[in-house]
Write an enzyme that holds these catalytic residues in place. Structure first.
Site, PDB file in Angstrom:
ATOM      1  CG  ASP A   1      -2.284   0.571   1.232  1.00  0.00           C
ATOM      2  OD1 ASP A   1      -2.198   1.032   0.703  1.00  0.00           O
ATOM      3  OD2 ASP A   1      -3.283   0.982   2.000  1.00  0.00           O
TER       4      ASP A   1
ATOM      5  CG  ASP B   1      -3.126   4.295  -3.694  1.00  0.00           C
ATOM      6  OD1 ASP B   1      -3.913   3.339  -4.119  1.00  0.00           O
ATOM      7  OD2 ASP B   1      -3.110   5.132  -2.752  1.00  0.00           O
ATOM      8  CD  GLU B   2      -5.257  -1.908  -0.983  1.00  0.00           C
ATOM      9  OE1 GLU B   2      -5.412  -2.200  -0.418  1.00  0.00           O
ATOM     10  OE2 GLU B   2      -5.381  -0.215  -1.753  1.00  0.00           O
TER      11      GLU B   2
END
Length: 394
Positions: A8, A103-104
């Site tokens: 993350d 973003d993960e």
């Protein structure tokens, strides 16, 4: 036993803004709508979070909490550029990468741990490469399943790594004191409901009689699922895309969780067009359409439906996409997913074949349906050419 890594990126949008604007580093930064307009915070730096600012908060409220904060609009092209570089790095550590959002991601590192010595060393190498090549930090959780890996990545943010326990008894002990809100499937509504019965920790759920939990939730399947999660048990696997295109799909993660059914539906139609144009770059037909909806609590609904006959045109793709969407989120049941807002929408086609015809049997003569399909395909091809002409420089 599998080994899953969840990565993350820390305060990603704000971190990228600070990366490109060094003077903003170490200062409270808010990415989202300006404070003098109606709108919300998309994300904010950790410096801003110390003042109580959080995602989805009205920007005017954020300004009242921290008047000296720096407010900037989102710059998605910058974020996408850094995200693409990060995902390329993820591929250095496993070929099995599931993108959750910009973003993960989840990585199945079961087969690559030996290249680094152990899982912790692999995770530290990944974090160091992200920091060195992308200029931002990330937090990592490593566990036997996605649920625990996700929980692990939240334990030492920002810029941390957590190796979760793998033995069932150790997992249960780790989760026992944790608040129930860390589990998938427990949003604000469910959390408030359980708290009325004195259920505030995972340990409370572990000790709760299964029958009583079913009565509280009104669902046997929901109770069984939640009970398993309280012990860290989850059968989910990393959903990765193979190198060769056995399916063609596209997803969109909303900048702010979207509660408007019409807005989500409109984004789905945009994805249908994008998938169709990409699909028609090669001579092929699809037998199955599918959609994915993920809500703000990470509950994911997927549905698929066969085409009446192999398809490659926008009309067929759009028809199935709408039918699937209406099945998952009917107009008269806007909370079918159990949440008020949608985080991600996706559309794709699969069961690809190189020749047209029936998905199950061959026809000797062209049927009226095949003639109509051929017309739709020619129309879609023509629209693709027009779209391409518009993008070419004059």
């Amino acid at each position: 036993m599998a080994t899953i890594l969840h990565v993350d990126m820390d305060a990603f949008f704000a971190s990228v803004e600070q990366l490109h604007n060094p003077d903003w580093r170490g200062k409270p930064l808010v990415v989202g709508s300006p404070p003098d307009e109606r709108g919300v915070v998309s994300t904010c730096s950790y410096e801003a979070r110390r003042f109580g600012i959080r995602s989805a908060m009205p920007s005017r409220t954020a300004y009242k909490l921290c008047p000296h904060a720096i407010f900037v609009p989102p710059h998605m092209s910058l974020y996408r550029e850094v995200s693409d570089a990060a995902f390329e790095i993820f591929g250095h550590y496993s070929p099995f990468v599931e993108a959750v959002s910009i973003d993960e991601a989840f990585l199945d590192i079961s087969g690559t741990i030996h290249l680094f010595g152990n899982a912790e060393k692999l995770g530290e190498a990944l974090r160091a490469e992200i920091r060195g090549k992308c200029g931002v930090t990330c937090s990592v959780g490593i566990a036997p399943n996605r649920l625990l890996a996700k929980i692990g990545s939240e334990q030492h943010k920002p810029d941390g790594l957590t190796l979760m326990p793998f033995e069932p008894q150790a997992v249960a002990r780790f989760l026992e004191p944790k608040p129930i809100g860390i589990l998938w499937g427990i949003g604000r509504h469910t959390s408030d409901l359980l708290k009325k019965f004195g259920i505030v920790t995972c340990g409370d759920l572990q000790r709760l009689d299964a029958g009583k939990l079913e009565t509280i939730l009104g669902s046997k399947a929901g109770a069984e699922n939640l009970k398993a999660h309280a012990f860290g048990v989850s059968s989910d696997k990393v959903a990765w895309q193979p190198g060769d295109e056995k399916s063609v799909s596209k997803e969109h993660t909303f900048l702010v969780d979207e509660s408007s059914r019409e807005a989500v539906r409109q984004k789905l139609l945009e994805l249908v067009l994008a998938v169709g144009r990409r699909f028609r770059k090669e001579r092929r037909w699809a037998c199955t359409a599918r959609i994915k909806l993920r809500d703000a609590e990470f509950a994911t609904a997927t549905r698929q439906m066969p085409f009446d006959s192999p398809a490659r045109d926008d009309i067929s793709f759009r028809d199935k996409a709408i039918r699937l969407f209406d099945a998952v989120w009917p107009e008269d049941a806007p909370r079918r997913l159990g949440c008020r807002a949608i985080r991600l929408i996706g559309f794709g086609v699969t069961n690809i074949r190189q020749e047209p015809g029936d998905c199950g049997q061959l026809e000797l003569f062209a049927s009226p349906g095949e003639i109509m399909r051929s017309k739709r395909e020619r129309l879609s091809d023509a629209l693709d050419r027009l779209a391409l002409m518009k993008t070419r420089p004059r």
